[in-house]
Design a protein around this motif. Structure first.
Motif, PDB file in Angstrom:
ATOM      1  N   ALA A 266      -5.285   3.798   5.122  1.00 18.10           N
ATOM      2  CA  ALA A 266      -4.920   4.453   3.869  1.00 18.10           C
ATOM      3  C   ALA A 266      -5.509   5.857   3.760  1.00 18.10           C
ATOM      4  CB  ALA A 266      -5.379   3.608   2.679  1.00 18.10           C
ATOM      5  N   GLN A 267      -6.640   6.084   4.410  1.00 17.37           N
ATOM      6  CA  GLN A 267      -7.250   7.419   4.389  1.00 17.37           C
ATOM      7  C   GLN A 267      -6.565   8.382   5.354  1.00 17.37           C
ATOM      8  OE1 GLN A 267     -11.195   6.000   5.310  1.00 17.37           O
ATOM      9  NE2 GLN A 267     -11.902   6.207   3.186  1.00 17.37           N
ATOM     10  N   GLU A 268      -5.915   7.830   6.389  1.00 20.90           N
ATOM     11  CA  GLU A 268      -5.300   8.676   7.414  1.00 20.90           C
ATOM     12  C   GLU A 268      -3.799   8.870   7.209  1.00 20.90           C
ATOM     13  OE1 GLU A 268      -6.271   6.643  10.999  1.00 20.90           O
ATOM     14  OE2 GLU A 268      -8.438   7.036  10.837  1.00 20.90           O
ATOM     15  N   ARG A 269      -3.126   7.889   6.699  1.00 23.96           N
ATOM     16  CA  ARG A 269      -1.676   7.928   6.532  1.00 23.96           C
ATOM     17  C   ARG A 269      -1.304   8.780   5.312  1.00 23.96           C
ATOM     18  NH1 ARG A 269       3.479   7.492   8.604  1.00 23.96           N
ATOM     19  NH2 ARG A 269       4.863   6.336   7.188  1.00 23.96           N
ATOM     20  N   GLU A 270      -0.377   9.700   5.488  1.00 20.02           N
ATOM     21  CA  GLU A 270       0.031  10.562   4.391  1.00 20.02           C
ATOM     22  C   GLU A 270       1.488  10.315   3.994  1.00 20.02           C
ATOM     23  OE1 GLU A 270      -0.705  14.675   5.053  1.00 20.02           O
ATOM     24  OE2 GLU A 270      -2.882  14.432   5.235  1.00 20.02           O
ATOM     25  N   THR A 271       1.735  10.341   2.690  1.00 19.02           N
ATOM     26  CA  THR A 271       3.098  10.351   2.151  1.00 19.02           C
ATOM     27  C   THR A 271       3.113  11.296   0.957  1.00 19.02           C
ATOM     28  OG1 THR A 271       2.683   8.500   0.654  1.00 19.02           O
ATOM     29  CG2 THR A 271       3.568   7.957   2.829  1.00 19.02           C
ATOM     30  N   PHE A 272       4.207  11.978   0.770  1.00 18.52           N
ATOM     31  CA  PHE A 272       4.363  12.919  -0.336  1.00 18.52           C
ATOM     32  C   PHE A 272       3.215  13.938  -0.378  1.00 18.52           C
ATOM     33  CE2 PHE A 272       6.392   8.909  -1.597  1.00 18.52           C
ATOM     34  CZ  PHE A 272       7.701   9.342  -1.744  1.00 18.52           C
ATOM     35  N   GLY A 273       2.758  14.313   0.828  1.00 15.60           N
ATOM     36  CA  GLY A 273       1.796  15.400   0.934  1.00 15.60           C
ATOM     37  C   GLY A 273       0.346  15.040   0.727  1.00 15.60           C
ATOM     38  N   LYS A 274       0.015  13.736   0.660  1.00 15.00           N
ATOM     39  CA  LYS A 274      -1.397  13.378   0.504  1.00 15.00           C
ATOM     40  C   LYS A 274      -1.642  11.975   1.077  1.00 15.00           C
ATOM     41  CE  LYS A 274      -0.592  11.808  -4.282  1.00 15.00           C
ATOM     42  NZ  LYS A 274      -0.989  12.030  -5.702  1.00 15.00           N
ATOM     43  N   PRO A 275      -2.928  11.660   1.423  1.00 14.02           N
ATOM     44  CA  PRO A 275      -3.237  10.323   1.942  1.00 14.02           C
ATOM     45  C   PRO A 275      -2.807   9.246   0.954  1.00 14.02           C
ATOM     46  CG  PRO A 275      -5.110  11.792   2.237  1.00 14.02           C
ATOM     47  CD  PRO A 275      -4.125  12.526   1.362  1.00 14.02           C
ATOM     48  N   ILE A 276      -2.323   8.131   1.473  1.00 16.62           N
ATOM     49  CA  ILE A 276      -1.762   7.114   0.573  1.00 16.62           C
ATOM     50  C   ILE A 276      -2.836   6.482  -0.311  1.00 16.62           C
ATOM     51  CG2 ILE A 276       0.196   6.623   2.081  1.00 16.62           C
ATOM     52  CD1 ILE A 276      -1.225   4.112   3.023  1.00 16.62           C
ATOM     53  N   ILE A 277      -4.113   6.630   0.055  1.00 16.71           N
ATOM     54  CA  ILE A 277      -5.162   6.078  -0.809  1.00 16.71           C
ATOM     55  C   ILE A 277      -5.234   6.842  -2.131  1.00 16.71           C
ATOM     56  CG2 ILE A 277      -7.061   7.521   0.050  1.00 16.71           C
ATOM     57  CD1 ILE A 277      -8.837   5.009  -0.155  1.00 16.71           C
ATOM     58  N   GLU A 278      -4.670   8.041  -2.172  1.00 18.27           N
ATOM     59  CA  GLU A 278      -4.684   8.820  -3.398  1.00 18.27           C
ATOM     60  C   GLU A 278      -3.543   8.439  -4.343  1.00 18.27           C
ATOM     61  OE1 GLU A 278      -5.091  13.007  -2.760  1.00 18.27           O
ATOM     62  OE2 GLU A 278      -6.587  12.740  -1.167  1.00 18.27           O
ATOM     63  N   HIS A 279      -2.685   7.542  -3.902  1.00 20.87           N
ATOM     64  CA  HIS A 279      -1.664   6.985  -4.797  1.00 20.87           C
ATOM     65  C   HIS A 279      -2.283   5.793  -5.530  1.00 20.87           C
ATOM     66  CE1 HIS A 279       1.470   9.516  -3.121  1.00 20.87           C
ATOM     67  NE2 HIS A 279       1.103   9.147  -1.905  1.00 20.87           N
ATOM     68  N   GLN A 280      -2.245   5.832  -6.839  1.00 22.86           N
ATOM     69  CA  GLN A 280      -3.008   4.867  -7.634  1.00 22.86           C
ATOM     70  C   GLN A 280      -2.622   3.418  -7.356  1.00 22.86           C
ATOM     71  OE1 GLN A 280      -2.646   4.254 -12.105  1.00 22.86           O
ATOM     72  NE2 GLN A 280      -4.499   5.506 -11.993  1.00 22.86           N
ATOM     73  N   TYR A 342       3.945  -1.215  10.082  1.00 30.38           N
ATOM     74  CA  TYR A 342       2.956  -1.289  11.162  1.00 30.38           C
ATOM     75  C   TYR A 342       2.089  -2.548  11.028  1.00 30.38           C
ATOM     76  CZ  TYR A 342       4.161   3.538  12.315  1.00 30.38           C
ATOM     77  OH  TYR A 342       4.830   4.677  12.678  1.00 30.38           O
ATOM     78  N   GLY A 343       1.833  -2.955   9.796  1.00 31.78           N
ATOM     79  CA  GLY A 343       1.016  -4.143   9.592  1.00 31.78           C
ATOM     80  C   GLY A 343       1.655  -5.409  10.110  1.00 31.78           C
ATOM     81  N   TYR A 344       2.980  -5.370  10.259  1.00 29.83           N
ATOM     82  CA  TYR A 344       3.717  -6.544  10.723  1.00 29.83           C
ATOM     83  C   TYR A 344       3.832  -6.581  12.242  1.00 29.83           C
ATOM     84  CZ  TYR A 344       7.107 -10.357  10.193  1.00 29.83           C
ATOM     85  OH  TYR A 344       7.737 -11.574  10.232  1.00 29.83           O
ATOM     86  N   THR A 345       3.300  -5.579  12.908  1.00 28.40           N
ATOM     87  CA  THR A 345       3.355  -5.525  14.368  1.00 28.40           C
ATOM     88  C   THR A 345       2.015  -5.895  14.962  1.00 28.40           C
ATOM     89  OG1 THR A 345       2.616  -3.224  14.634  1.00 28.40           O
ATOM     90  CG2 THR A 345       4.962  -3.589  14.150  1.00 28.40           C
ATOM     91  N   ARG A 346       2.035  -6.268  16.216  1.00 28.41           N
ATOM     92  CA  ARG A 346       0.795  -6.615  16.901  1.00 28.41           C
ATOM     93  C   ARG A 346       0.068  -5.396  17.451  1.00 28.41           C
ATOM     94  NH1 ARG A 346       1.715 -12.568  19.715  1.00 28.41           N
ATOM     95  NH2 ARG A 346       2.497 -13.559  17.799  1.00 28.41           N
ATOM     96  N   ASP A 347       0.590  -4.213  17.168  1.00 28.75           N
ATOM     97  CA  ASP A 347      -0.123  -2.994  17.526  1.00 28.75           C
ATOM     98  C   ASP A 347      -1.358  -2.795  16.657  1.00 28.75           C
ATOM     99  OD1 ASP A 347       1.760  -2.379  19.469  1.00 28.75           O
ATOM    100  OD2 ASP A 347       3.041  -1.303  18.046  1.00 28.75           O
ATOM    101  N   PHE A 348      -1.374  -3.442  15.501  1.00 27.20           N
ATOM    102  CA  PHE A 348      -2.510  -3.377  14.584  1.00 27.20           C
ATOM    103  C   PHE A 348      -3.012  -4.814  14.356  1.00 27.20           C
ATOM    104  CE2 PHE A 348      -0.222   0.492  13.899  1.00 27.20           C
ATOM    105  CZ  PHE A 348      -1.190   1.444  13.574  1.00 27.20           C
ATOM    106  N   PRO A 349      -4.319  -4.992  14.216  1.00 25.92           N
ATOM    107  CA  PRO A 349      -4.869  -6.357  14.170  1.00 25.92           C
ATOM    108  C   PRO A 349      -4.724  -7.087  12.847  1.00 25.92           C
ATOM    109  CG  PRO A 349      -6.635  -4.749  14.086  1.00 25.92           C
ATOM    110  CD  PRO A 349      -5.373  -3.966  14.310  1.00 25.92           C
ATOM    111  N   VAL A 350      -4.231  -6.426  11.793  1.00 25.72           N
ATOM    112  CA  VAL A 350      -4.235  -7.112  10.496  1.00 25.72           C
ATOM    113  C   VAL A 350      -3.298  -8.312  10.470  1.00 25.72           C
ATOM    114  CG1 VAL A 350      -5.061  -5.177   9.109  1.00 25.72           C
ATOM    115  CG2 VAL A 350      -2.607  -5.399   9.576  1.00 25.72           C
ATOM    116  N   GLU A 351      -2.217  -8.297  11.259  1.00 27.11           N
ATOM    117  CA  GLU A 351      -1.340  -9.470  11.283  1.00 27.11           C
ATOM    118  C   GLU A 351      -2.065 -10.668  11.888  1.00 27.11           C
ATOM    119  OE1 GLU A 351       0.213 -11.091  14.048  1.00 27.11           O
ATOM    120  OE2 GLU A 351      -0.906  -9.870  15.488  1.00 27.11           O
ATOM    121  N   ARG A 352      -2.920 -10.410  12.877  1.00 26.49           N
ATOM    122  CA  ARG A 352      -3.709 -11.495  13.467  1.00 26.49           C
ATOM    123  C   ARG A 352      -4.711 -12.042  12.450  1.00 26.49           C
ATOM    124  NH1 ARG A 352      -8.700 -11.443  15.962  1.00 26.49           N
ATOM    125  NH2 ARG A 352      -8.709  -9.219  16.405  1.00 26.49           N
ATOM    126  N   LEU A 353      -5.333 -11.162  11.699  1.00 31.38           N
ATOM    127  CA  LEU A 353      -6.285 -11.606  10.688  1.00 31.38           C
ATOM    128  C   LEU A 353      -5.608 -12.461   9.631  1.00 31.38           C
ATOM    129  CD1 LEU A 353      -8.419  -8.359  10.205  1.00 31.38           C
ATOM    130  CD2 LEU A 353      -8.837 -10.290  11.726  1.00 31.38           C
TER     131      LEU A 353
END
Length: 393
Positions: A266-280, A342-353
């Motif tokens: 969330a700190q690295e991914r950007e949408t609408f010109g800012k990191p997605i963590i800045e979306h409330q 991306y969370g639904y792919t095995r490229d990232f570990p959150v689906e395994r968790l």
């Protein structure tokens, strides 16, 4: 990010640092591949044992670490945050040692416990059966007395470390009495007639071997019965209280790992010109995830402190297991949502968790069983007890 911990001693703090170091250097590089391949990390348990982490809550005079459950569960949480299969495995080993440590004779403890806690051996716990999971009193595995031996026949299901363990703590029926007809036995893995089926093909925790164990005329010397004949169900239920705290701790670590990974994204991914963590909307989701983890940790630690004080903690252990594992399921599901596709792919570990979190709502008593334990206590108890811990006026 690592959890903030208030530990009772410098030794306990050093223990957490040791755990974090081993987890980062030895567990983290192997976890993803081993879970993908279904490889059981026997050498990791040997390493943890030699480092003193397999026998932490047991007395030092028998080779244990002499640590409180308050500290022990925090070690399990640290392991669970990096590799849940290993955290669960350490908890199960402790469960397998409990009967001997708590109910064995002095001669039995001095003969076997140092070897069981010393790091080279790994334990397993045989309670559930194919038709008797949540109702252990319905078990059919039978132990028949034959001179100075018992002869065991039957089947045990869902045995963690099945086929890999060096010893098995086994509950078997010695009479037809429903609650006082079960006894506890400590059985070496190489005993003739003891066999493991191929491991179960699970959706998660694939690095942890789970197998059905079969007992075919397994002869066990009488001196390997732990406790009195007919005391086994009592031993089993006392074991489960502690095992449920272990599951709660590992589930909390798992949830912490999922939050950490979602937060980084969330700190690295950007949408609408800012990191997605800045979306409330997303920031509030992360805040709820953190609040759930902090609450699960506090609930688990509160139950551990009751246990350390020698007070009843059965209900609190059920509450901790229920809260922590339900929270782990929610947090991991939300972590997948934060990562989106991306969370639904095995490229990232959150689906395994997320897959690993599911089983934590099931083993050591399903969360429906935990609700049953809690509700019965609510119906039975008139009020809570007040205990003075430190004295004073």
């Amino acid at each position: 990010m690592p959890a903030t911990r208030a530990l009772p001693t410098r030794e306990a703090a050093d223990l957490i640092e040791l755990t974090r170091t081993l987890a980062a250097k030895e567990l983290a590089p192997r976890a993803t591949e081993a879970e993908a391949d279904g490889t059981f990390p026997r050498d990791i348990f040997r390493l943890l044992g030699r480092s003193g982490l397999l026998g932490l809550p047991y007395d030092e005079e028998y080779g244990g670490g002499g640590q409180s459950y308050e500290v022990y569960l925090q070690v399990l949480e640290e392991l669970g945050a990096v590799w849940s299969s290993v955290g669960i495995g350490v908890s199960v080993h402790g469960l397998a040692c409990f009967g001997l440590a708590a109910y064995g004779s002095e001669e039995q403890k001095r003969t076997w416990l140092p070897e069981l806690l010393g790091g080279e051996l790994l334990g397993a716990y045989c309670l559930s059966e194919p038709h008797a999971g949540s109702d252990p009193a319905a078990m059919r595995t039978r132990a028949v007395r034959d001179g100075d031996h018992y002869v065991l026949n039957g089947t045990k299901a869902w045995t963690t470390h099945g086929g890999h363990a060096d010893f098995y703590t086994v509950m078997a029926r010695t009479s037809d009495h429903r609650t006082h007809g079960i006894s506890c036995f400590l059985i070496p893995a190489d005993t003739p007639g003891l066999h493991a089926d191929p491991p179960e093909k699970k959706m998660g925790l694939t690095g942890s071997a789970t197998a059905t164990m079969r007992f075919e005329d397994v002869r066990v010397p009488v001196d390997r019965r732990i406790g009195e004949e007919g005391q086994g169900l009592h031993i089993a239920l006392a074991s489960l209280d502690r095992g449920r705290l272990g599951i709660a701790a590992v589930a909390t670590g798992l949830a912490q790992s999922a939050l950490d990974q979602a937060l980084r994204y969330a700190q690295e991914r950007e949408t609408f010109g800012k990191p997605i963590i800045e979306h409330q909307a997303l920031a509030f989701m992360l805040a709820d995830m953190d609040a759930g983890i902090v609450s699960a940790r506090a609930t688990t630690q509160a139950a551990a402190r009751l246990r350390d004080l020698g007070l009843p903690f059965t209900v609190e252990a059920s509450v901790a297991k229920l809260v922590a594992t339900d929270n782990a399921m929610k947090v991991t599901t939300d972590a997948v949502q934060v990562l989106g596709g991306y969370g639904y792919t095995r490229d990232f570990p959150v689906e395994r968790l997320m897959r690993e979190a599911k089983v934590m709502q099931i083993f050591e008593g399903t969360n429906q069983i935990q609700r049953l334990v809690i509700s019965r206590a609510l119906d039975r108890d008139a009020g809570g007890a007040i205990t003075v811990v430190d004295g004073g006026s």
